[in-house]
Design a protein around this motif. Structure first.
Motif, PDB file in Angstrom:
ATOM      1  N   ILE A  99      -4.024  -2.710  -6.492  1.00 25.04           N
ATOM      2  CA  ILE A  99      -4.068  -3.545  -5.306  1.00 25.04           C
ATOM      3  C   ILE A  99      -5.429  -3.426  -4.634  1.00 25.04           C
ATOM      4  O   ILE A  99      -6.045  -2.348  -4.610  1.00 25.04           O
ATOM      5  CB  ILE A  99      -2.939  -3.145  -4.327  1.00 25.04           C
ATOM      6  N   ALA A 100      -5.931  -4.547  -4.127  1.00 20.23           N
ATOM      7  CA  ALA A 100      -7.161  -4.538  -3.329  1.00 20.23           C
ATOM      8  C   ALA A 100      -6.748  -4.342  -1.881  1.00 20.23           C
ATOM      9  O   ALA A 100      -6.268  -5.277  -1.234  1.00 20.23           O
ATOM     10  CB  ALA A 100      -7.916  -5.857  -3.506  1.00 20.23           C
ATOM     11  N   PRO A 101      -6.883  -3.144  -1.328  1.00 19.90           N
ATOM     12  CA  PRO A 101      -6.220  -2.829  -0.059  1.00 19.90           C
ATOM     13  C   PRO A 101      -6.914  -3.425   1.161  1.00 19.90           C
ATOM     14  O   PRO A 101      -8.132  -3.444   1.263  1.00 19.90           O
ATOM     15  CB  PRO A 101      -6.267  -1.296  -0.022  1.00 19.90           C
ATOM     16  N   VAL A 102      -6.079  -3.902   2.058  1.00 19.67           N
ATOM     17  CA  VAL A 102      -6.505  -4.274   3.398  1.00 19.67           C
ATOM     18  C   VAL A 102      -6.163  -3.133   4.365  1.00 19.67           C
ATOM     19  O   VAL A 102      -6.868  -2.891   5.333  1.00 19.67           O
ATOM     20  CB  VAL A 102      -5.819  -5.584   3.840  1.00 19.67           C
ATOM     21  N   ARG A 103      -5.077  -2.461   4.065  1.00 22.63           N
ATOM     22  CA  ARG A 103      -4.614  -1.320   4.860  1.00 22.63           C
ATOM     23  C   ARG A 103      -3.965  -0.326   3.917  1.00 22.63           C
ATOM     24  O   ARG A 103      -3.203  -0.703   3.013  1.00 22.63           O
ATOM     25  CB  ARG A 103      -3.635  -1.796   5.926  1.00 22.63           C
ATOM     26  N   ARG A 104      -4.227   0.951   4.137  1.00 25.06           N
ATOM     27  CA  ARG A 104      -3.672   1.990   3.269  1.00 25.06           C
ATOM     28  C   ARG A 104      -3.658   3.310   4.023  1.00 25.06           C
ATOM     29  O   ARG A 104      -4.709   3.836   4.402  1.00 25.06           O
ATOM     30  CB  ARG A 104      -4.515   2.092   1.999  1.00 25.06           C
ATOM     31  N   ILE A 105      -2.451   3.815   4.295  1.00 22.93           N
ATOM     32  CA  ILE A 105      -2.317   5.053   5.056  1.00 22.93           C
ATOM     33  C   ILE A 105      -1.294   5.959   4.389  1.00 22.93           C
ATOM     34  O   ILE A 105      -0.472   5.513   3.580  1.00 22.93           O
ATOM     35  CB  ILE A 105      -1.886   4.788   6.519  1.00 22.93           C
ATOM     36  N   SER A 106      -1.346   7.222   4.752  1.00 20.24           N
ATOM     37  CA  SER A 106      -0.372   8.210   4.294  1.00 20.24           C
ATOM     38  C   SER A 106      -0.089   9.173   5.435  1.00 20.24           C
ATOM     39  O   SER A 106      -1.007   9.579   6.162  1.00 20.24           O
ATOM     40  CB  SER A 106      -0.894   8.977   3.079  1.00 20.24           C
ATOM     41  N   ALA A 107       1.187   9.516   5.589  1.00 19.62           N
ATOM     42  CA  ALA A 107       1.585  10.486   6.601  1.00 19.62           C
ATOM     43  C   ALA A 107       1.812  11.867   6.005  1.00 19.62           C
ATOM     44  O   ALA A 107       2.221  12.785   6.722  1.00 19.62           O
ATOM     45  CB  ALA A 107       2.861  10.017   7.305  1.00 19.62           C
ATOM     46  N   GLN A 116      -8.223   7.120   4.238  1.00 21.19           N
ATOM     47  CA  GLN A 116      -7.235   6.346   4.980  1.00 21.19           C
ATOM     48  C   GLN A 116      -7.912   5.071   5.495  1.00 21.19           C
ATOM     49  O   GLN A 116      -8.997   5.117   6.056  1.00 21.19           O
ATOM     50  CB  GLN A 116      -6.717   7.166   6.172  1.00 21.19           C
ATOM     51  N   LEU A 117      -7.270   3.943   5.311  1.00 23.85           N
ATOM     52  CA  LEU A 117      -7.806   2.657   5.743  1.00 23.85           C
ATOM     53  C   LEU A 117      -6.822   2.061   6.751  1.00 23.85           C
ATOM     54  O   LEU A 117      -5.741   1.613   6.373  1.00 23.85           O
ATOM     55  CB  LEU A 117      -7.988   1.729   4.542  1.00 23.85           C
ATOM     56  N   LEU A 118      -7.212   2.097   8.028  1.00 28.03           N
ATOM     57  CA  LEU A 118      -6.284   1.655   9.062  1.00 28.03           C
ATOM     58  C   LEU A 118      -5.995   0.171   8.972  1.00 28.03           C
ATOM     59  O   LEU A 118      -4.844  -0.248   9.057  1.00 28.03           O
ATOM     60  CB  LEU A 118      -6.831   2.009  10.455  1.00 28.03           C
ATOM     61  N   GLY A 119      -7.015  -0.643   8.830  1.00 32.23           N
ATOM     62  CA  GLY A 119      -6.791  -2.076   8.726  1.00 32.23           C
ATOM     63  C   GLY A 119      -6.177  -2.661   9.991  1.00 32.23           C
ATOM     64  O   GLY A 119      -6.145  -2.028  11.044  1.00 32.23           O
ATOM     65  N   PRO A 120      -5.667  -3.893   9.914  1.00 34.30           N
ATOM     66  CA  PRO A 120      -5.054  -4.527  11.091  1.00 34.30           C
ATOM     67  C   PRO A 120      -3.672  -3.944  11.361  1.00 34.30           C
ATOM     68  O   PRO A 120      -2.787  -3.998  10.504  1.00 34.30           O
ATOM     69  CB  PRO A 120      -4.974  -6.006  10.690  1.00 34.30           C
ATOM     70  N   THR A 121      -3.465  -3.392  12.530  1.00 33.07           N
ATOM     71  CA  THR A 121      -2.171  -2.797  12.874  1.00 33.07           C
ATOM     72  C   THR A 121      -2.013  -2.733  14.375  1.00 33.07           C
ATOM     73  O   THR A 121      -2.997  -2.635  15.118  1.00 33.07           O
ATOM     74  CB  THR A 121      -2.043  -1.378  12.282  1.00 33.07           C
TER      75      THR A 121
END
Length: 420
Positions: A99-107, A116-121
């Motif tokens: 996937i070409a990420p726009v947002r990518r996070i992990s807890a 970590q990529l916050l992106g629009p949120t």
């Protein structure tokens, strides 16, 4: 006697005209275009596409406009249109690892490969009304150069950083899965298909129970977000003994490939924007399997983070039988969960009560009248028992109830204290 109303066709046509007037609203205000809905109400469009089982942002925006913003009605419209389309074939499984990420996070990990990529949120907003948005057609200063951002790269990167937008569309922007870090050590399960048979197709065959995981995921993906959210929330409140962690949440674009019969090899036919969630849950193990983490999975079209998280929670709860866990909660009952997840079916069954039920109601009305007549006849023949019989000598008489003292909670204690 109840009778049907005459002249129904004219009344229905009048209702259509009123509905169109309601949809249009004040004609002094510029009409909302489908392009505006698609661009500015993208999350609503994404939900309609997911639950309508059709990836077409333009048609989803059209359905929202036609339904006056009623998302369930828009989902119904899109689902109905979908049934008229020819089926050209089945795509290859999506490779979400690329996937070409726009947002990518992990807890689960602070430092992860790829970052970590916050992106629009909305996670970091204050949830306060932005009254600056009331300035129609004026630049509020919140998103500079937003009008110059390419349409294929919304909210990914501003125009002063075009390399970010370009990177998100290239394979080099893909990042490794976080769950693979645990799977390498054997700490996380890696589910495998039970057989080589292709998964069932819920859009062609009715859902039968018990259902395998592939069919369950199909039903959850098109299920109502509110229902999934409630079921997922119940698992966190102790109704499924679940303590989940958001292993990884991804939102971005993934390629869709199709293998034409005349070619025999995969052809890239376009990209889809999806949101994917992998939840991690504890598992105590069994005689055959050592203790390890298990997974719940969720995927939906567009930006559907909340839904995919809820979907992953419910998916894990529905695996109770597979993992040898007792079914003690509603979210673990697949027939209960999946039979009520489809909002098109639910909405239709509830709203059909608005349709004429004259004959059924007449039968119920006559039955109630007969029961009342029989009850009155029995009451006339039965001797009346005194409500307050004469007191018996030697027994303490009941004290009359005090109207100023409540019998619920501790209200009687407070009343007595105030009286003292």
């Amino acid at each position: 006697m109840y009778v049907a109303v005459k002249g129904g066709a004219a009344a229905i046509e009048s209702s259509w005209r009123l509905l169109e007037a309601q949809r249009r609203g004040d004609t002094a205000i510029t009409e909302l275009s489908v392009a505006q809905i698609r661009a500015q109400l993208s999350l609503a469009v994404d939900r309609v596409m997911s639950e309508g089982s059709l990836y077409d942002p333009e048609l989803a925006a059209l359905a929202i406009k036609q339904a006056s913003g009623d998302l369930m009605e828009a989902i119904f419209l899109l689902r109905a249109y979908r049934t008229t389309l020819p089926r050209l074939g089945y795509s290859e499984p999506l490779d979400t690892a690329r996937i070409a990420p726009v947002r990518r996070i992990s807890a689960t990990f602070k430092e992860v490969p790829g970052g970590q990529l916050l992106g629009p949120t909305y996670d970091y907003t204050q949830r306060l009304l932005d009254f600056a948005l009331l300035a129609e057609g004026e630049d509020t200063g919140h998103s500079p150069a937003a009008s110059d951002t390419p349409p294929d790269c919304p909210a990914k990167a501003s125009t002063d950083q075009p390399e970010k937008c370009l990177a998100l569309e290239t394979p080099s922007a893909t990042v490794p899965r976080i769950n693979e870090l645990l799977a390498r050590e054997g700490l996380l399960e890696t589910p495998q298909p039970f057989d080589a048979a292709p998964p069932g197709d819920l859009t062609r065959d009715p859902l039968m129970f018990p259902a395998d995981r592939a069919l369950r995921l199909q039903a959850l993906a098109r299920g109502d977000e509110g229902w999934l959210l409630a079921m997922g929330y119940s698992t966190q409140r102790g109704y499924a003994n679940s303590h989940p962690f958001a292993g990884e949440i991804r939102r971005g674009f993934v390629s869709v490939e199709l293998v034409p019969d005349e070619l025999g090899f995969a052809v890239d036919i376009g990209d889809l924007e999806i949101t994917e969630c992998q939840m991690i849950n504890q598992f105590s193990g069994s005689r055959e399997v050592p203790p390890q983490f298990t997974q719940g999975y969720g995927l939906a079209f567009g930006g559907a983070e909340r839904k995919t998280m809820a979907m992953a929670l419910v998916d894990r709860a529905l695996r109770a039988d597979e993992l040898g866990e007792p079914r003690v909660a509603p979210a673990q009952d697949e027939e209960f969960v999946l039979s009520h997840a489809d909002n098109v079916e639910a909405s239709g069954f509830v709203q059909h009560l608005k349709l004429p039920h004259y004959v059924d109601f007449q039968a119920e009305l006559e039955l109630v009248r007969k029961l009342r007549a029989a009850h009155a006849e029995v009451a006339r023949d039965k001797p009346v028992t005194p409500v307050h019989p004469e007191p018996v000598e030697g027994l303490r008489q009941a004290q009359p109830e005090r109207a100023d003292v409540s019998v619920f909670g501790n209200s009687n204690i407070r009343t007595q204290q105030e009286a003292a």
